[in-house]
Motif scaffolding. Sequence first.
Motif, PDB file in Angstrom:
ATOM      1  N   LEU A 879     -51.494 -54.429  12.120  1.00  0.00           N
ATOM      2  CA  LEU A 879     -51.549 -53.774  13.433  1.00  0.00           C
ATOM      3  C   LEU A 879     -50.266 -53.022  13.747  1.00  0.00           C
ATOM      4  CD1 LEU A 879     -53.137 -56.735  15.448  1.00  0.00           C
ATOM      5  CD2 LEU A 879     -54.307 -54.744  14.524  1.00  0.00           C
ATOM      6  N   GLN A 880     -49.203 -53.295  13.007  1.00  0.00           N
ATOM      7  CA  GLN A 880     -47.925 -52.593  13.239  1.00  0.00           C
ATOM      8  C   GLN A 880     -47.116 -52.609  11.948  1.00  0.00           C
ATOM      9  OE1 GLN A 880     -45.725 -53.081  16.955  1.00  0.00           O
ATOM     10  NE2 GLN A 880     -43.885 -53.559  15.780  1.00  0.00           N
ATOM     11  N   GLU A 881     -47.026 -51.459  11.301  1.00  0.00           N
ATOM     12  CA  GLU A 881     -46.318 -51.371  10.026  1.00  0.00           C
ATOM     13  C   GLU A 881     -44.812 -51.365  10.211  1.00  0.00           C
ATOM     14  OE1 GLU A 881     -47.804 -47.950   8.062  1.00  0.00           O
ATOM     15  OE2 GLU A 881     -49.837 -48.738   7.807  1.00  0.00           O
ATOM     16  N   CYS A 884     -40.428 -52.084  14.667  1.00  0.00           N
ATOM     17  CA  CYS A 884     -40.374 -51.880  16.115  1.00  0.00           C
ATOM     18  C   CYS A 884     -41.149 -50.620  16.468  1.00  0.00           C
ATOM     19  CB  CYS A 884     -38.920 -51.753  16.569  1.00  0.00           C
ATOM     20  SG  CYS A 884     -38.724 -51.501  18.342  1.00  0.00           S
ATOM     21  N   SER A 885     -42.019 -50.705  17.503  1.00  0.00           N
ATOM     22  CA  SER A 885     -42.824 -49.550  17.884  1.00  0.00           C
ATOM     23  C   SER A 885     -43.257 -49.655  19.345  1.00  0.00           C
ATOM     24  CB  SER A 885     -44.065 -49.447  16.990  1.00  0.00           C
ATOM     25  OG  SER A 885     -44.898 -48.377  17.401  1.00  0.00           O
ATOM     26  N   SER A 886     -43.385 -48.491  19.966  1.00  0.00           N
ATOM     27  CA  SER A 886     -43.940 -48.428  21.323  1.00  0.00           C
ATOM     28  C   SER A 886     -45.329 -47.797  21.327  1.00  0.00           C
ATOM     29  CB  SER A 886     -43.003 -47.629  22.235  1.00  0.00           C
ATOM     30  OG  SER A 886     -42.861 -46.302  21.740  1.00  0.00           O
ATOM     31  N   THR A 887     -45.799 -47.425  20.121  1.00  0.00           N
ATOM     32  CA  THR A 887     -47.101 -46.751  20.036  1.00  0.00           C
ATOM     33  C   THR A 887     -48.057 -47.425  19.058  1.00  0.00           C
ATOM     34  OG1 THR A 887     -46.232 -45.251  18.335  1.00  0.00           O
ATOM     35  CG2 THR A 887     -46.129 -44.501  20.659  1.00  0.00           C
ATOM     36  N   SER A 888     -47.701 -48.599  18.504  1.00  0.00           N
ATOM     37  CA  SER A 888     -48.547 -49.258  17.509  1.00  0.00           C
ATOM     38  C   SER A 888     -49.751 -49.913  18.166  1.00  0.00           C
ATOM     39  CB  SER A 888     -47.731 -50.315  16.751  1.00  0.00           C
ATOM     40  OG  SER A 888     -47.438 -51.399  17.621  1.00  0.00           O
ATOM     41  N   GLN A 889     -50.690 -50.295  17.316  1.00  0.00           N
ATOM     42  CA  GLN A 889     -51.865 -50.998  17.818  1.00  0.00           C
ATOM     43  C   GLN A 889     -51.499 -52.384  18.342  1.00  0.00           C
ATOM     44  OE1 GLN A 889     -55.510 -50.565  15.395  1.00  0.00           O
ATOM     45  NE2 GLN A 889     -54.301 -49.314  13.989  1.00  0.00           N
ATOM     46  N   LEU A 890     -50.514 -53.016  17.717  1.00  0.00           N
ATOM     47  CA  LEU A 890     -50.058 -54.315  18.200  1.00  0.00           C
ATOM     48  C   LEU A 890     -49.421 -54.184  19.576  1.00  0.00           C
ATOM     49  CD1 LEU A 890     -49.692 -57.323  17.595  1.00  0.00           C
ATOM     50  CD2 LEU A 890     -47.482 -56.771  16.529  1.00  0.00           C
ATOM     51  N   GLU A 892     -50.125 -51.890  21.740  1.00  0.00           N
ATOM     52  CA  GLU A 892     -51.220 -51.624  22.677  1.00  0.00           C
ATOM     53  C   GLU A 892     -51.905 -52.919  23.082  1.00  0.00           C
ATOM     54  OE1 GLU A 892     -54.782 -48.397  22.842  1.00  0.00           O
ATOM     55  OE2 GLU A 892     -54.884 -49.810  21.178  1.00  0.00           O
ATOM     56  N   LEU A 893     -52.132 -53.800  22.106  1.00  0.00           N
ATOM     57  CA  LEU A 893     -52.766 -55.079  22.416  1.00  0.00           C
ATOM     58  C   LEU A 893     -51.896 -55.948  23.316  1.00  0.00           C
ATOM     59  CD1 LEU A 893     -54.427 -56.026  19.030  1.00  0.00           C
ATOM     60  CD2 LEU A 893     -55.538 -56.163  21.241  1.00  0.00           C
ATOM     61  N   MET A 894     -50.589 -55.911  23.069  1.00  0.00           N
ATOM     62  CA  MET A 894     -49.673 -56.694  23.900  1.00  0.00           C
ATOM     63  C   MET A 894     -49.518 -56.074  25.287  1.00  0.00           C
ATOM     64  SD  MET A 894     -48.819 -59.239  22.030  1.00  0.00           S
ATOM     65  CE  MET A 894     -50.307 -59.176  21.050  1.00  0.00           C
ATOM     66  N   MET A 895     -49.837 -54.770  25.420  1.00  0.00           N
ATOM     67  CA  MET A 895     -49.728 -54.034  26.672  1.00  0.00           C
ATOM     68  C   MET A 895     -48.280 -53.967  27.168  1.00  0.00           C
ATOM     69  SD  MET A 895     -53.181 -55.506  28.498  1.00  0.00           S
ATOM     70  CE  MET A 895     -52.982 -54.547  29.981  1.00  0.00           C
ATOM     71  N   THR A 896     -47.324 -54.061  26.219  1.00  0.00           N
ATOM     72  CA  THR A 896     -45.907 -53.967  26.545  1.00  0.00           C
ATOM     73  C   THR A 896     -45.426 -52.545  26.284  1.00  0.00           C
ATOM     74  OG1 THR A 896     -45.351 -54.695  24.302  1.00  0.00           O
ATOM     75  CG2 THR A 896     -45.472 -56.379  26.020  1.00  0.00           C
ATOM     76  N   SER A 897     -44.173 -52.268  26.656  1.00  0.00           N
ATOM     77  CA  SER A 897     -43.612 -50.938  26.413  1.00  0.00           C
ATOM     78  C   SER A 897     -43.120 -50.788  24.992  1.00  0.00           C
ATOM     79  CB  SER A 897     -42.469 -50.666  27.393  1.00  0.00           C
ATOM     80  OG  SER A 897     -42.981 -50.544  28.709  1.00  0.00           O
ATOM     81  N   GLN A 898     -42.695 -51.890  24.402  1.00  0.00           N
ATOM     82  CA  GLN A 898     -42.241 -51.859  23.008  1.00  0.00           C
ATOM     83  C   GLN A 898     -42.455 -53.229  22.398  1.00  0.00           C
ATOM     84  OE1 GLN A 898     -38.514 -49.760  21.628  1.00  0.00           O
ATOM     85  NE2 GLN A 898     -37.837 -51.870  21.280  1.00  0.00           N
ATOM     86  N   THR A 899     -42.868 -53.264  21.131  1.00  0.00           N
ATOM     87  CA  THR A 899     -43.119 -54.521  20.436  1.00  0.00           C
ATOM     88  C   THR A 899     -42.418 -54.517  19.096  1.00  0.00           C
ATOM     89  OG1 THR A 899     -45.278 -54.770  21.486  1.00  0.00           O
ATOM     90  CG2 THR A 899     -44.888 -56.056  19.500  1.00  0.00           C
ATOM     91  N   SER A 900     -41.742 -55.607  18.799  1.00  0.00           N
ATOM     92  CA  SER A 900     -41.084 -55.789  17.506  1.00  0.00           C
ATOM     93  C   SER A 900     -41.765 -56.927  16.769  1.00  0.00           C
ATOM     94  CB  SER A 900     -39.590 -56.104  17.695  1.00  0.00           C
ATOM     95  OG  SER A 900     -38.930 -55.040  18.347  1.00  0.00           O
ATOM     96  N   LEU A 901     -42.016 -56.740  15.487  1.00  0.00           N
ATOM     97  CA  LEU A 901     -42.645 -57.756  14.650  1.00  0.00           C
ATOM     98  C   LEU A 901     -41.652 -58.159  13.566  1.00  0.00           C
ATOM     99  CD1 LEU A 901     -45.114 -59.453  13.838  1.00  0.00           C
ATOM    100  CD2 LEU A 901     -45.899 -57.487  12.483  1.00  0.00           C
ATOM    101  N   LEU A 902     -41.126 -59.384  13.637  1.00  0.00           N
ATOM    102  CA  LEU A 902     -40.096 -59.868  12.723  1.00  0.00           C
ATOM    103  C   LEU A 902     -40.511 -61.224  12.158  1.00  0.00           C
ATOM    104  CD1 LEU A 902     -37.042 -59.112  15.040  1.00  0.00           C
ATOM    105  CD2 LEU A 902     -37.979 -57.610  13.276  1.00  0.00           C
ATOM    106  N   THR A 903     -39.740 -61.670  11.178  1.00  0.00           N
ATOM    107  CA  THR A 903     -40.002 -62.997  10.614  1.00  0.00           C
ATOM    108  C   THR A 903     -39.226 -64.083  11.349  1.00  0.00           C
ATOM    109  OG1 THR A 903     -38.265 -62.602   8.967  1.00  0.00           O
ATOM    110  CG2 THR A 903     -40.552 -62.087   8.331  1.00  0.00           C
TER     111      THR A 903
END
Length: 974
Positions: A879-881, A884-890, A892-903
């Motif tokens: 959902l997010q390659e 950090c992104s403000s336009t990814s599908q993840l 959008e699902l979180m409905m936040t302004s920016q989402t970071s996906l980390l380990t």
Amino acid sequence: MLRQGAVRWSRVRLLRSTTSCALHSGDTSKNNKNNAAVDSKNAPSDSKYRETVLLPKTELPMKLAGQKLLDKELEIQKAVTMLLCRASAMLRQGAVRWSRVRLLRSTTSCALHSGDTSKNNKNNAAVDSKNAPSDSKYRETVLLPKTELPMKLAGQKLLDKELEIQKSCGFSELYAWQRERKAKKEFCLHDGPPYANGDPHVGHALNKILKDIRNRFEVLRGRRVHYLPGWDCHGLPIELKALGELGAQGLSPLQIRKKAREFAERAIERQRSSFERWGVMADWSQSYYTFDGKYEAKQLGVFHDMHQKCVSFSSGTDLEGGVCSHPTIPGRESPLLPANHVTMLKGTGLVHTAPAHGMDDYSVASQFKLPVDCLVDEDGNFTESAGPELHSKSVLGDGTQAVIAMLRDTKALLKEEEIVHSYPYDWRTKKPVIIRASKQWFVNTGSIKDRAQEVLKKVRVIPESARSSLLAMLDRRTYWCISRQRSWGVPIPVFYHRESGEPLINRHTVEHLSMLFEKHGSDCWWELPLEQLLPAEVLKKSKVAEVQDYEKGEDVLDIWFDSGTSWAAVLDEPDRCADVYLEGKDQLGGWFQSSLLTSVAVRKKAPYRTLVVHGFTLSDAGDKMSKSLGNVVDPDVVINGGQDPSLSPPYGADTLRWWVAESNVFSEVTIGPSVLNAAHESINKLRNTLRFMVGNLRGFEPQKHSVSSQEMFVIDQYMLHLLQEFSIKVTDAYTEYDFGKVIRLLQAFVSRDLSSFYFSIIKDRLYCDAETSHQRRSCLTVLDEVLDAVTRSIAPILPHLAEEIYQHTPGRPESETLFRSGYIKASSLWKKPGLVEAVEGACAIRDSFLSSIPGRNAAEFDLTIAIEPGLFFELMESLQEMPCSSTSQLCELMMTSQTSLLTTLPRDLPADALTVRGSFLINLEGGDIMEESSYKVAAVPCARSRCPRCRKFTSEIPGSPCPRCLEVIATAVL
């Protein structure tokens, strides 16, 4: 912005150079003072020719660093901001027309949001205030939904719209159309005929609408529906009302029959008009009536077949016996006999016996072979056989006093007093019932009930609990009296020998009478002379004497036999078996049973494959409806409103239909103001959800703009997965006649899966992405599929609303109606279990995050999600390659302004960060792959400014749109 790659201009208009320099791609000269890149390998070696060579030139710096880099970024931001301001000014002046505005131009168009409408807008505009930009200069750049579909309809406008829909969508022609089309399967719902003795009531509405919901469902599925509405037109209630209107005594049978027919015809017309207004689909010119000659002729055939099989017979044979004395008739002896119904618990234990005037007495007489002498005539008066003292006196009137006087005269009266005891009363006339024996025609149900019970076991009964009631009623029934001594009915086709009383009925007599009935109607039994009813050629074939030796019978058939033989007159050859009989629970001992008995007697099979049994209608307080209690609900008032609209507003036919579908019809069904108002409000909520989708789809052309499911956003594919599940469940509920479940499934899908989930997620994409962007068309494709499926799923219940919505559906062929365009077109390719795990895993994370910020806007936060490497991380990574992104599908699902996906979570989280832990169980391949993974979530307030256009906190400059919005605006201007 340029560094981030958020904006890519189609042409370098802003950076056009007036004195360009020659350059070569990729290979630059560091020594050129003008920053010109010279291809030393290919450039001429002699400098005097150098200027004649067209080497690449530009003022674009080869490299920026330090303060120059920072200055250039600020310069670019200012330039773009100035461009935006000029565009806004042009918009205000009307110099620029956005492509979206151009497509949606309408004098009465309105912006809307599902379920959240603005009542104050004069143009019926419903604006999503939560998502619409607060800065008016950007409002016109947001793609808010617009439609001409009214937000709500009430009062006369609602009634006018329903009538308009019925006319424009061909409600009256739909049945004939579907009968003429080619279809692989046929569905037959045999209409149990309502009684033609009064105005339509809510019981009629419950029954007729239930049938119509199933019929319309079958039409949508592509089957040919066989449904002939009918009316039960004979019987005592109609005859009594006709006599009441005539107000005369001593009328001939033909006079009574003429008036009764007229009364029934008026009642039929009133009922038919209401059934049509309720939206019931039928060819009303092809209805069946039990007083129709062709119907009556078929009925005679069934009677004859049953008589030939010795199932029906005539009784009244003299019985032998007798030994003791009589209190008022000298010389007459009567036996003193034991009887189980006489005990010492009441009275003396000795009672008189009148075999012709009570079932217990008749049973004793049958056991001991006593004569059954009837001393009471049809008017309730003593006959001549009772003696001159009692002749012509009323049994319950002056006859009682005469009997007491006779007992006193013979010194047989020991005591006289008035007592109160239980006695049967007629529920219609509220008068005492006088029981008397008479010669009748019976069906020997004892000889066929075993077979009837056996075939009933193969019939599907809904609800199953009704089967035991029907079997028990059959088991208790030993005889069925099918003759009546009235004028308004089908005459029993029997002639009697004047001397012997022997009945004459055979194939020849019945075939001849059937021909006469079909041609002239059953009135000919009284109109034609005996010589035409029993002509010489029939007598000859019957091998009997002269016509003068016979007289015609005066009995008519029971109305349950009337309607119970409808399978023979209405159902198609050769099977003559309906898919379903659907009636109220009172028909367990009525039409269901009479139809079964006549069919089993003649054909040894049931006339139906399925029985559906519904309950009765009660007031909203659970009481039986009564005019004296003032709680009767008139379906005409429900639809058109009462004298005081504030107390009885017009709800329209769809509200009446929603009430029927929503109710638990397998038990008692309540109706009243609160129930109807709730139904009306439910329809309005559904209407606004559909209207939201219609408004967003304006200008969308499915054949040109649709995105294949494989190329959609994951959340859009997930929505199609849910839509396919919804479609299957709804179809199953319709198949099971569980229309209440259809309503529950619909409301859950609309409120939970659409409004609360999907719509809230995609609104940013719908409103703020570029109109022709792939991601926007992805969710528009889903909205188109959802709108189509939901509209078709409600169509059997709410045909008026469904057709109105369909008129506003994009891509609809001109003049096509919904009911002529098929059922839900859900694809099995939409079902993707693996994708479900990704979305539901993300939703689990979102639920954890939202629980940590109760009552706050998710867009105010930047979210960091930490998941250890593994299957769950890979699912979220789909959902997010980017990290950090403000336009990814993840995001959008979180409905936040920016989402970071980390380990792992960063160590330098700010002090005001909100953290929460959770876990999610992955279940793939039907449980073959199961893995529980933990995650951590950290939410921190957004560092960037709030975009005045999309309202997400993604803007680099306060008061200026975010990069995404700048790109959309600039693209639209260019």
